[in-house]
Scaffold this active site. Structure first.
Site, PDB file in Angstrom:
ATOM      1  N   CYS A   1       0.804  -1.213   0.000  1.00  0.00           N
ATOM      2  CA  CYS A   1       0.000   0.000   0.000  1.00  0.00           C
ATOM      3  C   CYS A   1       0.841   1.268   0.000  1.00  0.00           C
ATOM      4  O   CYS A   1       2.018   1.232   0.292  1.00  0.00           O
ATOM      5  CB  CYS A   1      -0.930   0.099   1.205  1.00  0.00           C
ATOM      6  SG  CYS A   1      -1.999  -1.317   1.369  1.00  0.00           S
TER       7      CYS A   1
ATOM      8  N   SER B   1      11.389  -1.231 -14.345  1.00  0.00           N
ATOM      9  CA  SER B   1      12.188  -1.284 -13.126  1.00  0.00           C
ATOM     10  C   SER B   1      13.641  -1.694 -13.374  1.00  0.00           C
ATOM     11  O   SER B   1      14.521  -1.346 -12.594  1.00  0.00           O
ATOM     12  CB  SER B   1      11.533  -2.219 -12.112  1.00  0.00           C
ATOM     13  OG  SER B   1      11.273  -3.468 -12.702  1.00  0.00           O
TER      14      SER B   1
ATOM     15  N   ASP C   1      17.424  -7.317 -15.424  1.00  0.00           N
ATOM     16  CA  ASP C   1      16.199  -7.154 -14.635  1.00  0.00           C
ATOM     17  C   ASP C   1      16.608  -6.922 -13.179  1.00  0.00           C
ATOM     18  O   ASP C   1      17.734  -7.241 -12.790  1.00  0.00           O
ATOM     19  CB  ASP C   1      15.313  -8.407 -14.768  1.00  0.00           C
ATOM     20  CG  ASP C   1      13.841  -8.104 -14.489  1.00  0.00           C
ATOM     21  OD1 ASP C   1      13.538  -6.984 -14.029  1.00  0.00           O
ATOM     22  OD2 ASP C   1      13.010  -8.995 -14.718  1.00  0.00           O
ATOM     23  N   ASP C   2      15.694  -6.378 -12.377  1.00  0.00           N
ATOM     24  CA  ASP C   2      16.080  -6.100 -10.988  1.00  0.00           C
ATOM     25  C   ASP C   2      15.905  -7.305 -10.077  1.00  0.00           C
ATOM     26  O   ASP C   2      16.519  -7.374  -9.022  1.00  0.00           O
ATOM     27  CB  ASP C   2      15.315  -4.894 -10.441  1.00  0.00           C
ATOM     28  CG  ASP C   2      13.831  -5.081 -10.543  1.00  0.00           C
ATOM     29  OD1 ASP C   2      13.300  -5.933  -9.834  1.00  0.00           O
ATOM     30  OD2 ASP C   2      13.196  -4.391 -11.353  1.00  0.00           O
TER      31      ASP C   2
ATOM     32  N   CYS D   1      16.108  -4.557   6.176  1.00  0.00           N
ATOM     33  CA  CYS D   1      15.608  -5.921   6.211  1.00  0.00           C
ATOM     34  C   CYS D   1      16.077  -6.586   4.920  1.00  0.00           C
ATOM     35  O   CYS D   1      15.918  -6.030   3.834  1.00  0.00           O
ATOM     36  CB  CYS D   1      14.080  -5.931   6.262  1.00  0.00           C
ATOM     37  SG  CYS D   1      13.403  -7.611   6.053  1.00  0.00           S
TER      38      CYS D   1
END
Ligand code: SF4
Length: 482
Positions: free
Chosen positions: A23, A308, A370-371, A458
């Site tokens: 969100c 991305s 790509d990420d 994290c």
């Protein structure tokens, strides 16, 4: 990052790429101005964080009004809807569901009325002790972690208080019972509140409006959109309360342990946002440079998986000296459609998202950047599509480490069996996706490329080291690892 599940359980076609985030949140307090349009544009800047539903709650000092619905921000709100949201303070939310299904009741802000006090709440993140909280509150049946937080606050509000600090006192009372990830915006009739869990998994920042007043937003890019000046990030474990008296800060814990989600840097956050004082685009470009150093490739052209993978591909090209070229075009108007596709369209699903530019691929040794790779099946289709467009070789380079462990903090990857790197070794993944070679950036390389490794991250989905106690399922994986 490309996503693999085109059709949701509800039969809707999810055309957004990448794993869905939990969100985006936004809040505004102004001394005089109507805030509904301002919050609308703030949410517009956070649309990438959640595309299932959107909502705004505002207050004119006496009454809280909530408007929310399923759909994109631009689909949910029009002029009449915004005109009906009266008041100079409010909160907003864009949602992707990680707990609870996608229906109107689960759209946010969540609202509660306690005596004369009206509260609304918007949540980014995912709690890891939802069942325990539901039991404690005596709630049975389907609910969301966000709803449980709203309910907990509502029950803790002392409506008879002699001062008007009922909301903040109630939050301080119950926040210690919440485990997991929460960046929240909360309001009552007279104030907005922003708070982050003691690890600060999900971002939240504070901005100042030029004509007076304050905003809170998941990302700095949303501040830019409404013309607000970045002031600072809300700290891990901090609660800020904004009312007519200005900004007040409280600490939820004396021992915060900052652990921002590393995937905010890799994929989630907009490239024009800043986190920990570092520009996301620059960090991603540096990831590409580090990837070129760790896993060089013999190629004729470096091609990003848009959007991305773009900055990392630019970094890879600059560091390797291999020319950069657009080889794939992304459908810019991608979103969510509820039209049920035919099987043949479903099989062609990836073409709805990405289409090759054969002139830039034909006869070339392509280094595809790509990420991340989460599930792998779309990557496989992508590699095949590039070969079909005439490429001689496809060398896949990924600007983050193998995604091996599930996330319980707000990314929709809580089922480990769906993660390709949990099942296969790197050379097996290479064979599975059909690439000629495959190289992943190391965790050390990734952290260094952020430029702010010491700020605290994290890394659980990449390292298996969870910063908090998580669900039973995760414990099982930890045992498996030891
Ligand atoms: Fe982010 Fe991964 Fe941690 Fe989830 S487990 S919060 S995706 S770094």
């Amino acid at each position: 990052m490309t996503y693999d599940e085109d059709v949701t359980e509800e039969g809707a076609v999810q055309l957004t790429d990448g794993p869905r985030e939990a969100c985006g949140v936004f809040a505004a307090y102004t001394p005089r101005q109507r805030v509904s349009s301002l919050i609308y544009f703030g949410l517009y800047g956070l649309q990438h964080r959640g595309q299932e539903s959107a909502g705004i709650a505002t207050s004119n000092g006496e009454t809280v009004t909530v408007f929310k619905d399923l759909g994109l921000v631009s689909q949910v709100f029009d002029e009449p809807a915004l005109a009906g949201l009266d008041g100079h303070l409010g909160i907003g939310h864009t949602r992707y569901s990680t707990t609870g299904s996608n229906n109107w009741a689960n759209a946010q802000p969540a609202h509660r009325q306690v005596g004369a006090t009206s509260i609304a709440l918007g949540h980014n993140g995912n709690l890891t002790n939802t069942s325990e909280l539901a039991e404690r509150l005596g709630i049975k049946g389907a609910t969301t972690d966000s709803d449980l937080m709203a309910e907990g606050i509502a029950r803790a509000i002392d409506d008879e208080r002699s001062d008007d600090r009922g909301l903040e006192m109630a939050i301080l009372d119950v926040a210690s019972t919440w485990e997991g990830a929460f960046s929240l915006v909360i309001m009552d009739q007279g104030r907005i509140v922003g708070l982050r869990d003691p690890h600060g998994f999900r971002p939240l920042c504070l901005g100042a409006l030029p004509e007076g007043g304050w905003v809170l937003a998941s990302e700095t890019a949303a501040l830019d959109l409404v013309g607000a000046r970045f002031v600072r990030e809300v700290a891990a474990g901090e609660m800020v309360v904004i009312d007519a008296g200005g900004v007040h800060s409280y600490q939820l814990t004396q021992t915060p342990a900052p652990g921002l989600c590393l995937f905010e840097f890799v994929y989630f956050a907009r490239p024009d946002s800043q986190m920990y004082g570092r520009g996301i685009h620059a960090a991603r470009r540096q990831m590409g440079e580090a990837l070129a150093a760790e896993h060089p490739a013999e190629g004729d052209v470096v091609v990003p998986v848009p959007e991305s993978g773009l900055p990392a591909a630019q970094g890879f090209a600059a560091a390797s000296g291999i020319p950069y070229a657009d080889g794939l075009v992304k459908n810019r108007y991608i979103g969510r459609t509820f039209i049920e596709p035919s099987q043949s369209l479903r099989d062609r699903g990836i073409r709805l998202k990405l289409n090759p530019i054969p002139d830039n691929l034909r006869g070339k040794r392509v280094v595809l950047v790509d990420d991340s790779i989460v599930r792998g099946s779309t990557t496989r289709k992508l590699v095949q599509m590039i070969r079909d467009a005439g490429a001689n070789e496809v060398h896949l380079r990924v600007s983050s480490p193998p995604y091996r462990w599930p996330c319980f903090y707000g990314m929709d990857t809580s089922d480990r069996s769906t993660l390709i790197a949990a099942r296969l070794e790197v050379d097996e993944i290479r064979d599975h996706v059909g690439a000629d070679s495959l190289g992943y950036l190391s965790l050390e390389g990734l952290l260094e490329a952020t430029g702010v490794a010491d700020a605290g991250f994290c890394t659980a989905c990449l390292s298996g080291n969870y910063p908090t106690d998580v669900a039973e399922a995760a414990d099982k994986f930890q045992l498996e690892r030891s």
